[in-house]
Design a protein around this motif. Structure first.
Motif, mmCIF file in Angstrom:
data_model
loop_
_atom_site.group_PDB
_atom_site.id
_atom_site.type_symbol
_atom_site.label_atom_id
_atom_site.label_comp_id
_atom_site.label_asym_id
_atom_site.label_seq_id
_atom_site.Cartn_x
_atom_site.Cartn_y
_atom_site.Cartn_z
ATOM 1 N N ASP A 1 1.085 -1.246 0.307
ATOM 2 C CA ASP A 1 0.013 0.166 -0.194
ATOM 3 C C ASP A 1 0.826 1.120 -0.068
ATOM 4 O O ASP A 1 0.298 2.384 0.989
ATOM 5 N N ARG A 2 1.659 1.298 -0.911
ATOM 6 C CA ARG A 2 2.794 2.803 -0.825
ATOM 7 C C ARG A 2 2.878 3.080 -2.398
ATOM 8 O O ARG A 2 2.459 2.224 -3.568
ATOM 9 N N ALA A 3 2.989 4.371 -2.287
ATOM 10 C CA ALA A 3 3.114 5.308 -3.508
ATOM 11 C C ALA A 3 5.171 4.388 -3.985
ATOM 12 O O ALA A 3 5.047 4.292 -3.120
ATOM 13 N N VAL A 4 5.031 4.394 -5.349
ATOM 14 C CA VAL A 4 6.371 4.450 -6.146
ATOM 15 C C VAL A 4 6.783 5.370 -6.502
ATOM 16 O O VAL A 4 6.589 5.357 -7.651
ATOM 17 N N LEU A 5 7.799 6.309 -6.168
ATOM 18 C CA LEU A 5 7.839 7.227 -6.294
ATOM 19 C C LEU A 5 9.899 7.627 -6.801
ATOM 20 O O LEU A 5 10.682 8.306 -6.168
ATOM 21 N N HIS A 6 10.610 6.660 -6.645
ATOM 22 C CA HIS A 6 12.105 6.782 -6.849
ATOM 23 C C HIS A 6 12.034 7.699 -8.691
ATOM 24 O O HIS A 6 13.150 8.652 -8.160
ATOM 25 N N THR A 7 11.178 8.477 -9.092
ATOM 26 C CA THR A 7 11.355 9.156 -10.054
ATOM 27 C C THR A 7 11.468 10.541 -9.898
ATOM 28 O O THR A 7 11.798 11.377 -10.277
ATOM 29 N N ALA A 8 11.034 10.634 -8.149
ATOM 30 C CA ALA A 8 10.628 11.895 -8.049
ATOM 31 C C ALA A 8 11.570 12.390 -7.080
ATOM 32 O O ALA A 8 12.213 13.240 -7.273
ATOM 33 N N LEU A 9 12.552 11.296 -7.271
ATOM 34 C CA LEU A 9 14.330 11.764 -6.225
ATOM 35 C C LEU A 9 15.533 12.273 -7.482
ATOM 36 O O LEU A 9 16.110 12.860 -7.017
ATOM 37 N N ARG A 10 14.759 12.458 -8.669
ATOM 38 C CA ARG A 10 15.997 12.671 -9.059
ATOM 39 C C ARG A 10 15.303 14.159 -10.380
ATOM 40 O O ARG A 10 15.479 14.224 -11.183
ATOM 41 N N LEU A 11 13.617 14.876 -9.545
ATOM 42 C CA LEU A 11 12.757 15.703 -10.324
ATOM 43 C C LEU A 11 14.009 17.294 -10.495
ATOM 44 O O LEU A 11 14.432 17.331 -8.859
ATOM 45 N N PRO A 12 14.052 17.365 -10.580
ATOM 46 C CA PRO A 12 14.591 19.423 -10.722
ATOM 47 C C PRO A 12 13.911 20.013 -9.695
ATOM 48 O O PRO A 12 12.555 19.718 -9.643
ATOM 49 N N ARG A 13 14.327 20.985 -9.475
ATOM 50 C CA ARG A 13 14.087 21.578 -8.357
ATOM 51 C C ARG A 13 12.751 22.364 -8.927
ATOM 52 O O ARG A 13 12.072 22.752 -7.684
ATOM 53 N N ASP A 14 12.514 22.483 -9.791
ATOM 54 C CA ASP A 14 11.217 23.576 -9.983
ATOM 55 C C ASP A 14 10.579 23.345 -10.621
ATOM 56 O O ASP A 14 9.085 23.053 -10.984
ATOM 57 N N ALA A 15 10.318 21.466 -10.400
ATOM 58 C CA ALA A 15 9.442 20.761 -10.654
ATOM 59 C C ALA A 15 8.329 20.552 -9.885
ATOM 60 O O ALA A 15 8.792 20.979 -8.514
ATOM 61 N N ASP A 16 6.778 20.481 -9.804
ATOM 62 C CA ASP A 16 6.000 20.254 -8.995
ATOM 63 C C ASP A 16 5.774 19.401 -8.903
ATOM 64 O O ASP A 16 5.411 17.617 -9.937
ATOM 65 N N LEU A 17 5.558 18.468 -7.461
ATOM 66 C CA LEU A 17 4.634 16.777 -7.334
ATOM 67 C C LEU A 17 4.291 16.975 -6.385
ATOM 68 O O LEU A 17 4.798 17.059 -5.497
ATOM 69 N N VAL A 18 3.265 16.790 -5.777
ATOM 70 C CA VAL A 18 2.653 16.813 -4.453
ATOM 71 C C VAL A 18 2.093 15.814 -4.242
ATOM 72 O O VAL A 18 0.679 15.184 -5.446
ATOM 73 N N VAL A 19 2.433 15.204 -3.185
ATOM 74 C CA VAL A 19 1.139 13.378 -3.402
ATOM 75 C C VAL A 19 0.678 13.769 -2.297
ATOM 76 O O VAL A 19 1.922 13.540 -0.938
ATOM 77 N N ASP A 20 -0.641 13.498 -2.011
ATOM 78 C CA ASP A 20 -1.288 13.160 -0.142
ATOM 79 C C ASP A 20 -0.782 14.461 0.216
ATOM 80 O O ASP A 20 -0.600 14.804 1.543
ATOM 81 N N GLY A 21 -0.636 15.781 -0.666
ATOM 82 C CA GLY A 21 -1.314 17.324 0.117
ATOM 83 C C GLY A 21 0.784 17.461 0.517
ATOM 84 O O GLY A 21 1.202 18.564 1.347
ATOM 85 N N GLN A 22 1.690 16.574 0.641
ATOM 86 C CA GLN A 22 3.118 16.371 0.273
ATOM 87 C C GLN A 22 3.828 17.573 -0.413
ATOM 88 O O GLN A 22 3.487 16.629 -1.631
ATOM 89 N N ASP A 23 4.834 17.892 -0.889
ATOM 90 C CA ASP A 23 5.107 18.428 -1.646
ATOM 91 C C ASP A 23 6.850 17.654 -1.591
ATOM 92 O O ASP A 23 7.843 18.328 -1.082
ATOM 93 N N VAL A 24 6.570 16.266 -2.709
ATOM 94 C CA VAL A 24 7.521 16.073 -2.661
ATOM 95 C C VAL A 24 8.794 16.352 -3.197
ATOM 96 O O VAL A 24 9.778 15.636 -2.323
ATOM 97 N N VAL A 25 8.687 17.178 -4.180
ATOM 98 C CA VAL A 25 9.933 18.017 -4.830
ATOM 99 C C VAL A 25 10.773 18.793 -3.245
ATOM 100 O O VAL A 25 12.127 18.332 -3.243
ATOM 101 N N ALA A 26 9.604 19.569 -2.880
ATOM 102 C CA ALA A 26 11.088 20.118 -1.958
ATOM 103 C C ALA A 26 11.409 19.122 -0.669
ATOM 104 O O ALA A 26 12.303 19.272 -0.660
ATOM 105 N N ASP A 27 10.603 17.841 -0.355
ATOM 106 C CA ASP A 27 10.978 17.380 0.581
ATOM 107 C C ASP A 27 12.459 16.414 0.295
ATOM 108 O O ASP A 27 13.395 16.626 0.809
#
Ligand SMILES: O=P(O)(O)OC[C@H]1O[C@](O)(CO)[C@@H](O)[C@@H]1O
Length: 558
Positions: A93-119
């Motif tokens: 029961d998990r998201a799979v977001l290893h691709t988020a680990l290499r998103l550039p700083r100005d990318a946008d990805l919010v999952v469950d209200g959490q700004d994944v890129v900022a984290d």
């Protein structure tokens, strides 16, 4: 949202078509002779990678049917669900977001209200700052000396990715810092890895997603004792204002999703780097798990690795199926495994620096797709998860290539090579890297086109020996080339295989992100430990074979 029901691939029209096509005899000689555009048409670029699929056992019809299979099993939809942060890891029961680990700083990805890129970038910033301190010598051990050796303690995804990438990027290492890696619970690993090191200049990174892995915690405790004993006997423990606690704080950092357990171990939470449950262990090289690599190659180069991965993510997301390289490679693997009977897949890097790449891929592919049930719990309907294996060329040529060339089993192989060597050397007036590449080109050619009996006879071979010297050809290979093995290119290769693995998993309906198959062995090892230590009741509870093996151990131990 979790995920749509898996489609049974064997019920699709594409599967039926592929079954028909599998009955046709492959003919790479004929296909190349009749079709001058074949090499061009089956070659694609992804990032800096040139990928030549033309020596695979596919025609345009086969490729079209494979692409239909992807469509009919919903690969694109599931890819998009994964990239958007949906919980495609169903059994955990998990998201799979290893691709988020290499998103550039100005990318946008919010999952469950959490700004994944900022984290992600917050942790990356902390890892980079730490690595810079170690690299510059600002971070010192308790005696005030700079760190000269970083020892990563981890196993599986917390070891294989970092060690593979550390070896691959040797030309980029900091000249005064060496990294070593301890993974195995065999005490030999810790003993030999620590041999010759000076505790005063050694820093340990305990890397464990769960911080509950027996091997890693045991090795971390061994290393802590080694550190404290070494400092004490050198009279250096007194230099630590806070004694042992201070020494551990100066010489141990941790990477984990379980920061509470890190603190319990005695590691200062300020020296811990977190990540998230949506990063699978075997997909975590580009998270804080790569901290040892960041120390070795520096933040800038690590950033290039991330950018390389991201470029392939974008390609996988956006390239049309007819040019989508990871998609096509994944489908080819399904073709070989399910239609042409291949059980294994060789990965043959013509680059010594990639010598740990096959081992890394073994966890990525086999822990991901070695499954017998689908994500809804029903049994798989086709063969899954081929065995990945390999060695760097030309070592493999003098070992197992015989079987690939003339054996009775079909072994699709990926050949990987670079136009520029890491260490250019000449032998007289011969460029050794050119000689090396000639072998790469020769092998893929020999495997594809073979040698007929007439060609063997034409060389004057005695008739009795002709059959032994015939090469059937039609042995499939994919050639992957790039200008050089840079951090970016390594990142591209890793992301490429991640998406190949994903594609296969979706076709089969597998959750490629859980790994329940490693649990039973771990559980039984815990149950067996008292028996091995001499507990008669625990021994009695075992089966006859295990009882006898444990008894053998107890009789023979010194
Ligand atoms: O990082 P951890 O939690 O110590 O786990 C190490 C490895 O153990 C596994 O859970 C099982 O082998 C892998 O998936 C993982 O990479």
């Amino acid at each position: 949202m979790t995920a749509a029901q898996p489609v049974d691939p064997t019920t699709t029209a594409a599967w039926a078509r592929l079954t028909e096509l599998a009955g046709l005899a492959p003919d790479l000689r004929g296909w190349f002779a009749q079709d001058p555009g074949r090499a061009d048409r089956f070659t694609h670029d992804v990032g800096d990678l040139r990928v030549d699929l033309s020596k695979n056992l596919v025609t345009d019809d086969v490729l079209a049917a494979l692409l239909e299979l992807a469509e009919q099993t919903g690969v694109a939809a599931r890819r998009d669900a994964m990239l958007a942060g949906e919980r495609v890891n169903v059994t955990e029961d998990r998201a799979v977001l290893h691709t988020a680990l290499r998103l550039p700083r100005d990318a946008d990805l919010v999952v469950d209200g959490q700004d994944v890129v900022a984290d992600v970038h917050e942790v990356l910033g902390r890892v980079y700052a730490f690595a810079e301190k170690v690299r510059s010598g600002e971070w010192t051990g308790v005696t005030g000396e700079r760190i000269r050796t970083v020892v990563n303690i981890g196993i599986g995804g917390s070891d294989l990715g970092p060690v593979m990438a550390y070896e691959a990027l040797a030309p980029y290492h900091h000249p005064e810092i060496e990294c070593r890696f301890i993974s195995n619970i065999d005490p030999t690993d810790a003993a030999t890895t620590l041999a010759g090191l000076d505790p005063a200049t050694t820093l340990f990174i305990v890397a464990s997603k769960t911080f509950g892995t027996l091997e890693t915690l045991t090795n971390a405790r061994l290393c802590r004792s080694w550190l404290l004993d070494g400092l004490r006997s050198a009279g250096a423990l007194g230099a630590a204002a806070g004694g042992e606690g201070d020494a551990v704080a100066r010489h141990f950092v941790a990477v984990s999703t379980a920061l509470d357990k890190v603190a319990d171990f005695g590691i200062d939470p300020d020296n811990a780097f977190g990540f998230w449950d949506w990063v699978g262990g075997r997909y975590s090289l580009d998270s804080a798990i790569g901290t040892s690599l960041v120390v070795a190659i520096g933040p800038e180069r690590f950033g290039e690795l991330l950018a390389g991965m991201h470029a392939v993510d974008v390609h996988f997301r956006d390239a049309p199926p007819e040019r989508n390289v990871p998609l096509q490679l994944g489908l080819l693997n399904v073709w070989y495994g399910d239609f042409l009977g291949a059980a294994t897949h060789a990965v043959l890097p013509y680059a010594q620096l990639l010598h740990r790449f096959p081992a890394y891929l073994q966890q990525l592919t086999m822990e991901s797709n070695g499954k017998g049930v689908r994500w809804d719990g029903s049994p798989v309907t086709a063969g899954t998860g081929e065995v990945f294996w390999g060695e760097p060329g030309t070592n493999g040529q003098h070992a197992f290539y015989q079987l690939i060339h003339q054996g009775t089993r079909l072994i699709p192989a990926d050949f990987i090579a670079f136009a520029n060597p890491a260490y250019p050397l000449v032998d007289g007036d011969v460029d050794v890297h050119e000689m090396f590449l000639a072998n790469f080109f020769a092998q893929t050619r020999a495997l594809a086109f073979g040698k007929t009996a007439d060609e063997v006879r034409a060389e004057g071979t005695a008739e009795a020996v002709v059959p032994a010297r015939v090469f059937s050809g039609n042995r499939p290979t994919t050639s992957i080339m790039a200008p050089a093995l840079t951090p970016s290119v390594l990142g591209q290769l890793v992301a490429l295989y991640e998406h190949v693995t994903f594609t296969q998993g979706v076709v089969w309906g597998i959750d490629s992100f859980d790994q329940w198959g490693v649990e039973l062995g771990k559980q039984l090892a815990q149950e067996l430990t008292p028996a091995v230590g001499g507990d008669a009741d625990a021994l009695e509870a075992q089966d006859a074979s295990t009882r006898a093996l444990v008894a053998y151990y107890r009789e023979h131990r010194a």
